[in-house]
Design a protein around this motif. Sequence first.
Motif, mmCIF file in Angstrom:
data_model
loop_
_atom_site.group_PDB
_atom_site.id
_atom_site.type_symbol
_atom_site.label_atom_id
_atom_site.label_comp_id
_atom_site.label_asym_id
_atom_site.label_seq_id
_atom_site.Cartn_x
_atom_site.Cartn_y
_atom_site.Cartn_z
ATOM 1 N N ARG A 15 0.804 -1.232 0.000
ATOM 2 C CA ARG A 15 0.000 0.000 0.000
ATOM 3 C C ARG A 15 0.835 1.279 0.000
ATOM 4 N NH1 ARG A 15 -5.058 -1.090 4.215
ATOM 5 N NH2 ARG A 15 -6.136 -2.663 2.940
ATOM 6 N N ASP A 16 2.156 1.123 0.015
ATOM 7 C CA ASP A 16 3.023 2.298 0.040
ATOM 8 C C ASP A 16 2.857 3.098 -1.254
ATOM 9 O OD1 ASP A 16 5.131 4.152 0.096
ATOM 10 O OD2 ASP A 16 6.397 2.796 1.252
ATOM 11 N N LYS A 17 2.445 4.353 -1.128
ATOM 12 C CA LYS A 17 2.177 5.181 -2.309
ATOM 13 C C LYS A 17 3.460 5.630 -3.017
ATOM 14 C CE LYS A 17 -2.243 6.873 -0.524
ATOM 15 N NZ LYS A 17 -3.049 8.058 -0.115
ATOM 16 N N GLN A 20 4.638 -1.883 -7.869
ATOM 17 C CA GLN A 20 3.372 -2.409 -7.372
ATOM 18 C C GLN A 20 3.055 -3.752 -8.013
ATOM 19 O OE1 GLN A 20 1.186 -1.601 -5.114
ATOM 20 N NE2 GLN A 20 1.623 0.509 -4.522
#
Length: 506
Positions: A286-288, A295
Amino acid sequence: MASSLTKDSATPAPEKTFLGHPIGLATLFMTEMWERFSYYGMRALLVLYLVSGGADAATGSQGGGLGYTAAISTAIYSVYVALVYLMAMPGGWFGDRVWGARKTVAIAGSVIMVGHVALALPGQISFFVGLLLVAAGSGLLKANISTMVGHLYKGVDDPRRDSGFTLFYIGINVGAFAAPLVIGTIGETVNWHIGFLLAAVGMGIGLLVFLLAGRTLDPKSSQVPNPLTPAERKAVIVKGLAVAAVVAVFYTAVTMAGMFTIKWALYPITIAGLIIPVAVLVRIKRDKDLTPGEQGKMSAYIWFFVAAAVFWMIYDQGGSTLSLFGDKNSERSLFGWEVPTVIFQSLNPLFVVALAPIFATVWVLLARRNREPSTIVKFSVALAIVGASFFVFAIPLSQTAGNDTKVTMWWLVLIFLMHTVAELCLSPVGLSVTTKMAPQKYSSQMMGVWFLAVTAGDCITGLLGLAEVKMNGVGVILFQAAAAALAGLAIYMYRKKVDALVEGTK
């Protein structure tokens, strides 16, 4: 003459080497070999000692153990192995932010040695304290000693680097092979506690080598790459003390209420061992800051992680379920010699050393013909083989169920051989693909994430044991075999989708 002497004195002394590698590799080779000697020696004895003196111990076996059931003993063993790999992540953190790799390894070796000494003392309290110390120390050491091997070479392009790690890997297997033969045999046939004490001696020798030959190591190993700021250090201490206080209050209340059993200690660790890997993967996914490509690779990596967890769930029962079966239900006479049960724990490192060069050669030959299987295919093959090993295991189990029949020990040899073949399809490939698929932001942490797959797999086994499931029941073994086979089939069916996410990573 004076001129000649001056010239000679200015000539640098030739670099000391170990088989063509920096001399520091010999130091780390010996340290790791002796640490693995102590670790695998104690591990070979662990389940047998836990059941000794109880209803599930083999007839005629040495007494003096803790008398637990096979199910609880398997749970304790599984939680212990899970803790070792779970501690690899905070171990790496200590090396990076608190002590540096070299100091962390020295402290870890000391903790391991003290833990083995505690195991050598009679009594349950000292035993479980020792088990926790060995697990914590092993995690600290495991996370940092490989980093120190990397420090010996001048960057990732040093042509000696890969062969250096290969030599280091040989040291691991030499220690793992010798441990059951020495520590295991003496512990099983003479006295459990002498065996545990020999493990302490082994770690002591490794620690002594490390401390005396520390000057051969690269100076980078003594540096703290990213030291804590004073504010961060204070926050860590406060949080640590808060957690310790909560745990102490909780278990004091449970004990005073007369409710404490070994399960109260094992359940929280087991559940945490399942939650932490999931939480870590979710946090990274979930790390932007991750790019779309990263991803995609993380989505693919989750498949590998789940597959690895299923694999280790079965594989690590070699030291628990298979060991107990060998002790109680196998005919182990070889030319008139009663083979100690622990000897079977030497089969895996022996097979690894024998088969690893063959596998490496086969992969290279297939790659030259552009026919090397993708990583996902290798994973699926590993799961199919480890699942097949438990289908094979069900045959001698069904022959001995409910009676005192003993079967030939060659069933165990075959199963351990299958486990090793499966391991060579999955473990080295998993280490490689972890480094290749790691997002740039998490390049250092992803190796710890890979070890969490072992934690998750062993915690599943631990939960089954805590639920008093008969781990050597034919139905349970067939269920696990089918689960591995289906997992292998599932990832094989989705191999094109996963390979597309990996974007060509092999």
